[in-house]
Design a protein around this motif. Structure first.
Motif, short mmCIF file in Angstrom:
data_model
loop_
_atom_site.label_atom_id
_atom_site.label_comp_id
_atom_site.label_asym_id
_atom_site.label_seq_id
_atom_site.Cartn_x
_atom_site.Cartn_y
_atom_site.Cartn_z
N MET A 199 0.82 -1.28 -0.45
CA MET A 199 0.00 0.07 -0.15
C MET A 199 0.86 1.29 -0.26
O MET A 199 1.90 1.45 0.61
CB MET A 199 -1.30 -0.02 1.17
N ALA A 200 0.69 2.69 -0.66
CA ALA A 200 0.80 3.20 -1.45
C ALA A 200 1.43 4.47 0.69
O ALA A 200 2.58 4.91 0.66
CB ALA A 200 0.32 4.75 -2.15
N LEU A 201 0.38 4.33 0.60
CA LEU A 201 1.21 5.27 2.37
C LEU A 201 1.96 3.85 3.55
O LEU A 201 2.90 5.11 3.75
CB LEU A 201 0.02 4.84 3.89
N SER A 202 2.24 3.17 3.69
CA SER A 202 3.04 1.57 4.23
C SER A 202 4.53 2.56 3.42
O SER A 202 5.95 2.91 4.11
CB SER A 202 3.10 0.52 4.22
N GLU A 203 4.39 1.92 1.93
CA GLU A 203 6.07 2.44 1.19
C GLU A 203 6.52 3.89 1.64
O GLU A 203 7.14 4.22 1.73
CB GLU A 203 5.01 2.13 -0.27
N ALA A 204 5.40 4.97 1.61
CA ALA A 204 5.60 6.11 2.53
C ALA A 204 6.53 6.91 3.60
O ALA A 204 7.55 6.71 3.39
CB ALA A 204 4.86 6.84 1.62
N LEU A 205 5.89 6.17 4.26
CA LEU A 205 6.50 5.43 5.71
C LEU A 205 8.00 5.38 5.64
O LEU A 205 8.85 5.83 6.18
CB LEU A 205 5.34 5.31 6.60
N GLN A 206 7.93 3.80 5.00
CA GLN A 206 8.57 2.98 4.97
C GLN A 206 10.25 4.74 4.26
O GLN A 206 11.34 4.85 4.30
CB GLN A 206 8.79 2.56 3.95
N TYR A 207 9.43 5.27 3.15
CA TYR A 207 10.60 6.28 2.54
C TYR A 207 11.26 7.06 3.61
O TYR A 207 12.02 8.09 3.08
CB TYR A 207 10.04 6.50 1.42
N ILE A 208 10.23 7.91 4.32
CA ILE A 208 10.17 8.78 5.12
C ILE A 208 11.80 8.45 6.01
O ILE A 208 12.05 8.96 6.03
CB ILE A 208 8.99 9.20 5.48
N ASP A 209 11.50 7.32 6.30
CA ASP A 209 12.08 6.67 6.94
C ASP A 209 13.98 6.75 6.72
O ASP A 209 14.69 7.30 6.83
CB ASP A 209 12.37 5.40 7.67
N THR A 210 13.97 5.96 5.55
CA THR A 210 14.72 6.18 4.68
C THR A 210 15.32 7.33 4.06
O THR A 210 17.24 7.17 4.35
CB THR A 210 14.77 5.11 2.76
N HIS A 211 15.40 8.45 3.82
CA HIS A 211 15.70 9.32 3.52
C HIS A 211 15.70 10.09 4.35
O HIS A 211 15.77 11.63 4.09
CB HIS A 211 14.92 10.14 2.35
N PHE A 212 15.24 9.81 5.14
CA PHE A 212 15.91 10.97 6.83
C PHE A 212 16.36 11.92 6.72
O PHE A 212 16.34 13.64 7.05
CB PHE A 212 14.82 10.08 8.04
N GLN A 213 17.71 11.97 6.80
CA GLN A 213 18.84 12.62 7.27
C GLN A 213 18.32 13.20 5.84
O GLN A 213 19.65 14.45 6.14
CB GLN A 213 20.09 11.42 6.84
N ARG A 214 17.91 13.34 4.51
CA ARG A 214 18.50 14.06 3.88
C ARG A 214 17.29 15.15 4.35
O ARG A 214 17.38 16.70 4.01
CB ARG A 214 17.79 13.24 1.85
N SER A 215 16.13 14.46 4.46
CA SER A 215 15.27 15.55 5.21
C SER A 215 15.82 16.30 5.74
O SER A 215 15.23 18.18 6.55
CB SER A 215 14.05 15.03 5.49
N VAL A 216 16.36 16.62 7.10
CA VAL A 216 17.04 16.75 7.90
C VAL A 216 18.16 17.77 7.65
O VAL A 216 17.89 19.50 7.69
CB VAL A 216 17.94 15.89 9.51
N ALA A 217 19.12 17.46 6.44
CA ALA A 217 19.68 17.96 6.02
C ALA A 217 18.86 18.90 5.06
O ALA A 217 19.87 20.20 5.12
CB ALA A 217 20.46 17.24 4.45
N GLY A 218 17.97 18.94 4.83
CA GLY A 218 17.21 19.93 3.61
C GLY A 218 16.52 20.95 4.65
O GLY A 218 16.35 22.10 4.32
N LEU A 219 15.83 20.40 5.37
CA LEU A 219 15.38 21.44 6.51
C LEU A 219 16.13 22.14 7.28
O LEU A 219 16.46 24.14 7.19
CB LEU A 219 14.75 20.69 7.84
N GLN A 220 17.78 22.28 7.58
CA GLN A 220 19.08 23.08 7.82
C GLN A 220 19.06 24.09 6.89
O GLN A 220 18.96 25.00 7.15
CB GLN A 220 20.54 21.73 7.92
N GLU A 221 19.01 23.65 5.52
CA GLU A 221 19.28 24.38 4.54
C GLU A 221 18.12 25.31 4.74
O GLU A 221 19.03 26.70 4.66
CB GLU A 221 19.39 23.85 3.33
N LEU A 222 17.20 25.70 5.01
CA LEU A 222 15.88 26.40 4.88
C LEU A 222 16.36 27.55 5.80
O LEU A 222 15.69 28.00 5.98
CB LEU A 222 14.49 25.91 5.04
N VAL A 223 16.43 26.88 7.19
CA VAL A 223 16.63 27.78 8.80
C VAL A 223 18.05 28.13 8.09
O VAL A 223 17.94 29.15 9.36
CB VAL A 223 16.34 27.09 10.04
N ARG A 224 18.73 28.12 7.99
CA ARG A 224 19.50 28.63 7.44
C ARG A 224 19.31 30.84 6.58
O ARG A 224 21.01 31.09 6.54
CB ARG A 224 20.84 28.43 7.30
#
Ligand code: BES
Ligand code: ZN
Length: 462
Positions: free
Chosen positions: A1-26
């Motif tokens: 199901m797409a939602l569980s795959e998306a939740l998986q994606y969120i975890d796999t790519h989490f460090q990239r999400s943090v890095a993106g937010l770092q760029e934004l808050v800078r």
């Protein structure tokens, strides 16, 4: 199901999400005070978000509201689907200014430390809106489409009254969207750490400055002191008359329109009392006497308040100053009306000065309180999404702060506004050492992804 795959994606790519937010808050996208709009930083933050939303697969652009102001970021699916509801995600990329002292690190370095990101705007509101950006990215990456027609509407003036967005909405800026089913806002806090929360109400606000004119220029107090009216004296006397000794606001009629929530809603809040985090003790503070028939929680959520934020007048020289000013605001609850309270406040204060004194008010901004009905059909799907996102039973709360555009959003879309906040009340919004927990970022992304599915299913059924 797409939602569980998306939740998986969120975890796999989490460090990239943090890095993106770092760029934004800078990006120091300050919209208030002396540093407002410095060096095009506000526009840079808007462009960064538009680029990120475009990279996620949405049609994104910057919009200048009628009359100008900081840009709005607008993004939506390139090909909206007729069969699914339209959901607006509102957030703000502007931030408050920073004070020079008290920060443990550079407020725009975006340091990751102790499981949190430390920066002005990390929690209010960049980190929270980022959870939606990254949830949309995850869903598009795994499924190619979103469960709802998701429209991002991000503004850069929330911290200074939302002027541009309100002109955009009044001019019918969202008119060519399909009917909006709901607006989702993540710019509030959780009741307690780890306790996901749906905020059913926010207080409104009347924010203004009163300026008192004295002599045409600063005058030596050895020559003029006691002989001419000193605007500082007049102002502090007037301000002191706003409260009685217990802190009750003395403006005639101020409490007339105050309406408490239904007994059922209030009982729900009372049941939360034993879990109430003590926001005062950690800071070594004791509460003011206040209204004894209301708990501290009720005073914050259900009762109006008045605060003097800044006092300016003269200097530390021996003069009778030419001018004095105070900036103050009232927080409003249902059914207080901002225009009425503003008029009451101004006429009460004016009456405290001698008739010959020049007293001026403004600039002011005002916003009505906002509440969502306990039985609104968007409540149940939101609670399910929060449960899934944070793995714990959510609670229904109110909050004492204000998101000025809420009422205008509801009026212009004809749809409810849903506050699902991922911040903590201890994230130090507007103060030094603002931070956002990465666990809350993850919970927020999971909640956002689940929420779009839940809303699609629930609204589809209505
Ligand atoms: N994120 C806050 C709103 C908020 C504050 C929600 C506290 C829940 C609890 C928002 O960014 C904010 O600070 N709003 C201002 C509006 C004002 C400047 C017109 C506020 O409440 O002071
Ligand atoms: Zn804020």
């Amino acid at each position: 199901m797409a939602l569980s795959e998306a939740l998986q994606y969120i975890d796999t790519h989490f460090q990239r999400s943090v890095a993106g937010l770092q760029e934004l808050v800078r990006i120091p996208s300050i919209s208030t005070g002396a540093d407002a709009g410095a060096d095009g930083q506000v526009a840079r933050a808007a462009q960064f978000l538009a680029d990120q939303l475009a990279a996620a697969g949405l049609a994104a652009r910057l919009v200048t509201a009628p009359g100008g102001g900081n840009p709005l970021v607008l993004a939506h699916p390139a090909a909206p689907r007729a069969a699914v509801p339209t959901v607006v995600v509102y957030g703000h990329y502007d931030v408050q200014g920073v004070e020079a002292v008290g920060w443990r690190c550079d407020p725009f370095a975006g340091l990751e430390l102790e499981g949190c990101l430390w920066a002005r705007g990390a929690s209010d509101d960049k980190g929270q809106l980022w959870a939606h950006v990254k949830a949309a990215e995850a869903l598009l990456a795994v499924d190619g489409v979103l469960p709802v027609n998701l429209v991002f509407l991000l503004e850069g003036e929330e911290e200074c009254g939302s002027g541009a967005l309100s002109r955009f909405l009044q001019a019918g800026g969202l008119a060519d969207l399909a009917p909006v089913a709901c607006t989702v806002v993540s710019d509030t806090g959780m009741y307690a750490p780890g306790r996901p929360s749906l905020t059913l109400g926010l207080r409104g606000i009347v924010f203004t400055t009163v300026t008192v004119q004295g002599p045409p220029q600063d005058l030596h107090s050895g020559l003029y002191g006691g002989l001419v009216a000193n605007p500082n004296h007049l102002l502090v006397r007037a301000l002191a008359s706003l409260f009685d000794d217990s802190g009750r606001i003395q403006i005639p009629g101020f409490y007339d329109d105050v309406r408490l929530p239904s007994p059922r809603e209030r009982a729900g809040y009372q049941a939360l009392e034993q879990e109430a985090p003590d926001l005062l003790a950690g800071l070594g503070l004791t509460p003011t006497p206040g209204e004894p028939e209301f708990s501290l929680l009720e005073r914050r959520w259900l009762r109006p308040s008045l605060d003097i934020h800044a006092l300016r007048g003269g200097s530390a020289r021996t003069v009778v100053p030419a001018q004095a000013a105070a900036t103050l605001s009232c927080r409003l609850v249902p059914d207080q009306q901002p225009a009425r309270v503003q008029a009451q406040l101004e006429s009460f204060l004016r009456a405290q000065f001698p008739a010959t004194t020049r007293v001026e008010f403004g600039p002011a901004h005002a916003a009505a309180p906002y509440t969502l009905d306990l039985d609104d059909p968007v409540v149940a799907p939101a609670l399910r999404a929060l449960q899934l996102g944070f793995g714990r039973e959510p609670v229904l709360v109110r909050e004492g702060g204000s998101i000025p555009i809420s009422g205008t959003l509801a009026a212009n879309t004809g749809a409810p506004v849903l506050f699902v906040g991922f911040g903590q009340l201890t994230d130090n919004w507007h103060g030094p050492n603002e931070h956002f927990s990465l666990a809350d970022l993850r919970g927020g992304m999971r909640t956002a992804a689940a929420l779009y599915y839940e809303l699609a299913a629930a609204i589809g059924r209505c």
